[in-house]
Structures are given as structure tokens and as C-alpha cells.
Scaffold this motif. Structure first.
Motif, PDB file in Angstrom:
ATOM      1  N   VAL A 118     -15.001-110.619  21.528  1.00  0.00           N
ATOM      2  CA  VAL A 118     -14.697-109.166  21.609  1.00  0.00           C
ATOM      3  C   VAL A 118     -13.344-108.950  22.074  1.00  0.00           C
ATOM      4  O   VAL A 118     -12.723-107.939  21.535  1.00  0.00           O
ATOM      5  CB  VAL A 118     -15.890-108.506  22.420  1.00  0.00           C
ATOM      6  N   ASN A 119     -12.858-109.317  23.134  1.00  0.00           N
ATOM      7  CA  ASN A 119     -11.599-109.210  23.802  1.00  0.00           C
ATOM      8  C   ASN A 119     -10.641-109.798  22.854  1.00  0.00           C
ATOM      9  O   ASN A 119      -9.606-109.001  22.812  1.00  0.00           O
ATOM     10  CB  ASN A 119     -11.729-109.802  25.084  1.00  0.00           C
ATOM     11  N   TYR A 120     -11.060-110.731  22.317  1.00  0.00           N
ATOM     12  CA  TYR A 120      -9.944-111.358  21.379  1.00  0.00           C
ATOM     13  C   TYR A 120      -9.507-110.342  20.297  1.00  0.00           C
ATOM     14  O   TYR A 120      -8.336-110.283  19.838  1.00  0.00           O
ATOM     15  CB  TYR A 120     -10.425-112.614  20.841  1.00  0.00           C
ATOM     16  N   ALA A 121     -10.575-109.746  19.550  1.00  0.00           N
ATOM     17  CA  ALA A 121     -10.610-108.896  18.365  1.00  0.00           C
ATOM     18  C   ALA A 121      -9.670-107.654  18.969  1.00  0.00           C
ATOM     19  O   ALA A 121      -9.262-106.826  18.188  1.00  0.00           O
ATOM     20  CB  ALA A 121     -11.848-108.476  18.049  1.00  0.00           C
ATOM     21  N   THR A 122     -10.042-107.420  20.222  1.00  0.00           N
ATOM     22  CA  THR A 122      -9.441-105.928  20.873  1.00  0.00           C
ATOM     23  C   THR A 122      -7.870-106.112  20.862  1.00  0.00           C
ATOM     24  O   THR A 122      -7.164-105.270  20.410  1.00  0.00           O
ATOM     25  CB  THR A 122     -10.021-105.694  21.985  1.00  0.00           C
ATOM     26  N   VAL A 123      -7.675-106.991  21.402  1.00  0.00           N
ATOM     27  CA  VAL A 123      -6.041-107.331  21.700  1.00  0.00           C
ATOM     28  C   VAL A 123      -5.164-107.877  20.466  1.00  0.00           C
ATOM     29  O   VAL A 123      -3.940-107.620  20.167  1.00  0.00           O
ATOM     30  CB  VAL A 123      -5.755-108.315  22.741  1.00  0.00           C
ATOM     31  N   TYR A 124      -5.765-108.670  19.441  1.00  0.00           N
ATOM     32  CA  TYR A 124      -5.241-109.377  18.452  1.00  0.00           C
ATOM     33  C   TYR A 124      -4.021-108.290  17.627  1.00  0.00           C
ATOM     34  O   TYR A 124      -2.911-108.775  17.366  1.00  0.00           O
ATOM     35  CB  TYR A 124      -6.223-110.178  17.578  1.00  0.00           C
ATOM     36  N   PRO A 125      -4.927-107.183  16.991  1.00  0.00           N
ATOM     37  CA  PRO A 125      -4.043-106.467  16.123  1.00  0.00           C
ATOM     38  C   PRO A 125      -2.865-105.880  16.733  1.00  0.00           C
ATOM     39  O   PRO A 125      -1.821-105.878  16.394  1.00  0.00           O
ATOM     40  CB  PRO A 125      -4.980-105.590  15.877  1.00  0.00           C
ATOM     41  N   LEU A 126      -2.929-105.399  17.878  1.00  0.00           N
ATOM     42  CA  LEU A 126      -1.711-104.877  18.735  1.00  0.00           C
ATOM     43  C   LEU A 126      -0.758-105.799  18.771  1.00  0.00           C
ATOM     44  O   LEU A 126       0.444-105.583  18.893  1.00  0.00           O
ATOM     45  CB  LEU A 126      -2.416-104.059  19.997  1.00  0.00           C
ATOM     46  N   THR A 127      -1.179-107.109  19.271  1.00  0.00           N
ATOM     47  CA  THR A 127      -0.416-108.162  19.590  1.00  0.00           C
ATOM     48  C   THR A 127       0.597-108.315  18.296  1.00  0.00           C
ATOM     49  O   THR A 127       1.622-108.519  18.392  1.00  0.00           O
ATOM     50  CB  THR A 127      -0.912-109.328  20.261  1.00  0.00           C
ATOM     51  N   MET A 128      -0.040-108.637  17.228  1.00  0.00           N
ATOM     52  CA  MET A 128       0.680-108.985  15.936  1.00  0.00           C
ATOM     53  C   MET A 128       1.494-107.931  15.460  1.00  0.00           C
ATOM     54  O   MET A 128       3.017-108.082  15.175  1.00  0.00           O
ATOM     55  CB  MET A 128      -0.506-109.145  15.071  1.00  0.00           C
ATOM     56  N   PHE A 129       1.282-106.638  15.700  1.00  0.00           N
ATOM     57  CA  PHE A 129       2.074-105.610  15.555  1.00  0.00           C
ATOM     58  C   PHE A 129       3.453-105.460  16.642  1.00  0.00           C
ATOM     59  O   PHE A 129       4.326-105.343  16.258  1.00  0.00           O
ATOM     60  CB  PHE A 129       1.421-104.176  15.699  1.00  0.00           C
ATOM     61  N   MET A 130       3.056-105.836  17.786  1.00  0.00           N
ATOM     62  CA  MET A 130       4.170-105.813  18.859  1.00  0.00           C
ATOM     63  C   MET A 130       5.224-106.985  18.516  1.00  0.00           C
ATOM     64  O   MET A 130       6.369-106.809  19.135  1.00  0.00           O
ATOM     65  CB  MET A 130       3.515-105.555  20.234  1.00  0.00           C
ATOM     66  N   ARG A 131       4.590-108.174  18.290  1.00  0.00           N
ATOM     67  CA  ARG A 131       5.622-109.238  18.035  1.00  0.00           C
ATOM     68  C   ARG A 131       6.641-108.849  16.948  1.00  0.00           C
ATOM     69  O   ARG A 131       7.667-109.330  17.290  1.00  0.00           O
ATOM     70  CB  ARG A 131       4.682-110.455  17.753  1.00  0.00           C
ATOM     71  N   VAL A 132       5.883-108.477  15.995  1.00  0.00           N
ATOM     72  CA  VAL A 132       6.852-108.185  14.889  1.00  0.00           C
ATOM     73  C   VAL A 132       8.011-107.065  15.122  1.00  0.00           C
ATOM     74  O   VAL A 132       9.256-106.926  14.956  1.00  0.00           O
ATOM     75  CB  VAL A 132       6.281-107.719  13.630  1.00  0.00           C
ATOM     76  N   LEU A 133       7.569-105.946  16.071  1.00  0.00           N
ATOM     77  CA  LEU A 133       8.253-104.931  16.274  1.00  0.00           C
ATOM     78  C   LEU A 133       9.429-105.539  17.423  1.00  0.00           C
ATOM     79  O   LEU A 133      10.509-105.033  17.299  1.00  0.00           O
ATOM     80  CB  LEU A 133       7.580-103.845  16.923  1.00  0.00           C
TER      81      LEU A 133
END
Length: 143
Positions: A117-132
Motif C-alpha cells: 500500500v505504501n509502495y503504491a502510494t509513493v511510486y507514481p509520484l516518484t517516477m514523475f519527480m525523477r523525470v522532472l
């Protein structure tokens, strides 16, 4: 690939035994990935020293920053400000690292999918922020 398709189609009809043991299958996979990585390394290695001495060490530093800073921030903020337990922080850190093996470790340690649950919460935001952040670092380096 063509041989494998033909063997899969004609093998049972012609009574050809195409069975391999699990250990042989794993060995062939490891040999294949090792040869692939060796070929990629040899292809990229010819310019390695020149690229490092020509300013490439900055890109190594940027890559380390992209990896270490989010992990550290998520761990500290999760523990200090939100008082999360170890398994929740493992899920958050694995999402912040975008690292499924860390998630698998936490799931095996806890014995359930509680950390997912915690993994799924952070993963999309992290992927977006890494690209940005990678794009921003490139812009800052070129400026």
C-alpha cells in the motif's frame, strides 16, 4: 526464436524431447544475460575514461543525488514526522527508490502485502519527480 517456435510446434508431433530441467533453464538465462551485459559493456567501455574525465563525473554525481536524496527524505520524513513503523517505511522507501526487490524484502519480513500500500502510494509520484528532476538538472547544467 524461429527455432524455438518450430520446436514448440513440431516437437510433440515428431516425439522430440524439448524438456530442460529448471537448473539448466536458469543457467542458460544467466549465461544469456551475462553475454548481453558483456557486449553492452564492451561497446560502451571504449569511451569510458574520456567521458569521465570530460565532465562525466558530474552526471555520476547527479545520478547519485537522484537516487540518495529521495530515499533519505522519505525515510526521515516518514519516521520523524509521521511516526510510521519499519514496514511502512520499507514500502515507502522501495517506492521512492522504484525498487521492487526492497518491496519483496519487506513483504517477506512482514509476511503479508501490508507494505505494498505504501509502495503504491509513493511510486507514481516518484517516477514523475525523477523525470522532472532529470530534466531540470540537464537545464541547469546547460545554463
Amino acid at each position: 526464436l524461429i527455432i524455438a517456435i518450430l520446436m514448440g510446434y513440431f516437437g510433440p508431433r515428431m516425439k522430440v524431447n524439448v524438456y530442460t530441467t529448471t537448473s539448466a533453464n536458469l543457467m542458460l538465462r544467466e549465461i544469456g544475460i551475462s553475454i548481453f551485459l558483456a557486449a553492452v559493456g564492451l561497446g560502451a567501455g571504449s569511451n569510458f575514461i574520456a567521458s569521465i574525465t570530460g565532465g562525466g563525473y558530474w552526471w555520476i554525481l547527479y545520478g547519485a543525488m537522484i537516487t540518495i536524496i529521495p530515499t533519505f527524505v522519505v525515510g526521515v520524513v516518514g519516521r520523524v514526522f509521521f511516526k510510521l513503523n519499519f514496514y511502512q517505511i520499507c514500502g515507502l522507501i522501495s517506492g521512492a527508490c522504484t525498487n521492487p526487490p526492497v518491496l519483496a524484502f519487506a513483504q517477506n519480513a512482514y509476511g503479508s502485502n501490508y507494505t505494498s500500500v505504501n509502495y503504491a502510494t509513493v511510486y507514481p509520484l516518484t517516477m514523475f519527480m525523477r523525470v522532472l528532476m532529470a530534466q531540470l538538472m540537464i537545464l541547469l547544467a546547460l545554463a
